[in-house]
Scaffold this active site. Structure first.
Site, PDB file in Angstrom:
ATOM      1  N   HIS A  47      43.474   9.867-133.624  1.00 24.90           N
ATOM      2  CA  HIS A  47      44.940   9.370-134.201  1.00 24.90           C
ATOM      3  C   HIS A  47      44.635   8.299-135.231  1.00 24.90           C
ATOM      4  O   HIS A  47      43.601   7.710-135.647  1.00 24.90           O
ATOM      5  CB  HIS A  47      45.746   8.736-132.923  1.00 24.90           C
ATOM      6  CG  HIS A  47      45.477   7.391-132.554  1.00 24.90           C
ATOM      7  ND1 HIS A  47      46.440   6.629-132.087  1.00 24.90           N
ATOM      8  CD2 HIS A  47      44.365   6.537-132.760  1.00 24.90           C
ATOM      9  CE1 HIS A  47      46.017   5.249-131.816  1.00 24.90           C
ATOM     10  NE2 HIS A  47      44.429   5.370-132.151  1.00 24.90           N
ATOM     11  N   CYS A 106      43.512   0.408-135.435  1.00 26.21           N
ATOM     12  CA  CYS A 106      44.009   1.737-135.043  1.00 26.21           C
ATOM     13  C   CYS A 106      44.746   2.240-136.451  1.00 26.21           C
ATOM     14  O   CYS A 106      45.260   3.562-136.272  1.00 26.21           O
ATOM     15  CB  CYS A 106      44.915   1.736-134.002  1.00 26.21           C
ATOM     16  SG  CYS A 106      43.927   1.849-132.434  1.00 26.21           S
ATOM     17  N   HIS A 118      40.188   7.709-136.091  1.00 27.93           N
ATOM     18  CA  HIS A 118      39.320   7.427-135.336  1.00 27.93           C
ATOM     19  C   HIS A 118      39.766   8.190-133.781  1.00 27.93           C
ATOM     20  O   HIS A 118      41.000   8.479-133.811  1.00 27.93           O
ATOM     21  CB  HIS A 118      39.053   5.886-134.982  1.00 27.93           C
ATOM     22  CG  HIS A 118      40.389   5.249-134.517  1.00 27.93           C
ATOM     23  ND1 HIS A 118      41.608   5.108-135.313  1.00 27.93           N
ATOM     24  CD2 HIS A 118      40.757   4.943-133.224  1.00 27.93           C
ATOM     25  CE1 HIS A 118      42.306   4.499-134.642  1.00 27.93           C
ATOM     26  NE2 HIS A 118      42.064   4.460-133.382  1.00 27.93           N
ATOM     27  N   HIS A 166      39.994   7.850-129.100  1.00 33.26           N
ATOM     28  CA  HIS A 166      39.943   7.278-127.819  1.00 33.26           C
ATOM     29  C   HIS A 166      39.912   8.249-126.870  1.00 33.26           C
ATOM     30  O   HIS A 166      40.133   9.427-127.088  1.00 33.26           O
ATOM     31  CB  HIS A 166      41.280   6.544-127.618  1.00 33.26           C
ATOM     32  CG  HIS A 166      41.578   5.321-128.388  1.00 33.26           C
ATOM     33  ND1 HIS A 166      41.115   4.156-128.473  1.00 33.26           N
ATOM     34  CD2 HIS A 166      42.287   5.545-129.660  1.00 33.26           C
ATOM     35  CE1 HIS A 166      41.542   3.366-129.480  1.00 33.26           C
ATOM     36  NE2 HIS A 166      42.351   4.192-130.143  1.00 33.26           N
ATOM     37  N   ASP A 189      43.777  17.173-126.244  1.00 32.72           N
ATOM     38  CA  ASP A 189      42.152  17.124-125.978  1.00 32.72           C
ATOM     39  C   ASP A 189      41.609  17.474-127.191  1.00 32.72           C
ATOM     40  O   ASP A 189      41.711  18.837-127.553  1.00 32.72           O
ATOM     41  CB  ASP A 189      41.879  17.677-124.928  1.00 32.72           C
ATOM     42  CG  ASP A 189      40.633  17.444-124.375  1.00 32.72           C
ATOM     43  OD1 ASP A 189      40.037  16.385-124.604  1.00 32.72           O
ATOM     44  OD2 ASP A 189      39.803  18.323-123.895  1.00 32.72           O
ATOM     45  N   HIS A 190      40.646  17.041-127.862  1.00 27.54           N
ATOM     46  CA  HIS A 190      39.838  17.128-128.921  1.00 27.54           C
ATOM     47  C   HIS A 190      40.702  17.582-130.178  1.00 27.54           C
ATOM     48  O   HIS A 190      40.300  18.232-131.093  1.00 27.54           O
ATOM     49  CB  HIS A 190      38.907  18.334-128.672  1.00 27.54           C
ATOM     50  CG  HIS A 190      37.539  17.829-127.791  1.00 27.54           C
ATOM     51  ND1 HIS A 190      38.020  17.366-126.528  1.00 27.54           N
ATOM     52  CD2 HIS A 190      36.342  17.280-127.929  1.00 27.54           C
ATOM     53  CE1 HIS A 190      36.705  16.641-125.998  1.00 27.54           C
ATOM     54  NE2 HIS A 190      35.927  16.852-126.947  1.00 27.54           N
ATOM     55  N   GLU A 243      44.935   3.812-122.886  1.00 27.84           N
ATOM     56  CA  GLU A 243      44.171   4.136-124.175  1.00 27.84           C
ATOM     57  C   GLU A 243      42.639   3.444-124.205  1.00 27.84           C
ATOM     58  O   GLU A 243      41.766   4.089-124.682  1.00 27.84           O
ATOM     59  CB  GLU A 243      44.710   3.461-125.458  1.00 27.84           C
ATOM     60  CG  GLU A 243      44.449   3.956-126.624  1.00 27.84           C
ATOM     61  CD  GLU A 243      45.228   3.184-127.994  1.00 27.84           C
ATOM     62  OE1 GLU A 243      45.796   4.007-128.542  1.00 27.84           O
ATOM     63  OE2 GLU A 243      44.737   2.054-128.261  1.00 27.84           O
TER      64      GLU A 243
HETATM   65 NI    NI Z   1      43.476   3.710-131.957  1.00 22.36          NI
END
Ligand code: NI
Length: 136
Positions: free
Chosen positions: A14, A33, A39, A41, A79-80, A126
């Site tokens: 995200h 972020c 990047h 999580h 996911d992914h 997160e």
């Molecule tokens: Ni982040």
């Protein structure tokens, strides 16, 4: 009243940013972020439903059914993936954990109600140290 919680995990990319702000302004608001290069999580999702157990079966909702709904409606869409670009229910939203928890709530509320379960809490972790909870 019984509360049933199911945990699922997903890894997603995200970026938290507003398109009307510069990278520097986004950095001031969202910190690391807001990295323009994205990047990810490793998220933990905990969904709690509540209901009255059926005296015949001893439960109000099969936990496997809860898992299947979470996977189909939410986890497989995250996911992914890059949630900003690929997750329909996050389109146009700032990808904060808060907005994610609320969006997940609205994805799950109706399908769970159709199973006779009342959605009680959506918890999104997160990191090990930060989580949000949404109660509708
Ligand atoms: Ni982040």
């Amino acid at each position: 009243m019984i509360y049933l919680t199911r945990r699922e995990r997903f890894s997603a990319a995200h970026r938290m940013f507003r398109t009307d702000l510069t990278d520097e302004e986004n950095l001031n608001i969202y910190g690391k972020c807001s990295n323009p290069m994205w990047h990810g999580h490793n998220y933990v999702l905990k969904v709690t439903v509540r209901g009255e157990p059926d005296p015949e079966t001893g439960y109000f909702m099969n936990a496997t059914r809860l898992k299947d709904i979470m996977l189909e409606r939410v986890v497989e869409k995250l996911d992914h993936k890059n949630m900003n670009l690929e997750t329909d229910f996050m389109a146009g939203k700032v990808a904060t954990t808060e907005n994610l928890a609320m969006a997940i709530w609205y994805e799950l509320e109706l399908p769970l109600a159709e199973e006779g379960a009342t959605l009680h809490c959506v918890r999104v972790e997160e990191t090990e140290n930060n989580y949000v909870e949404y109660y509708g």
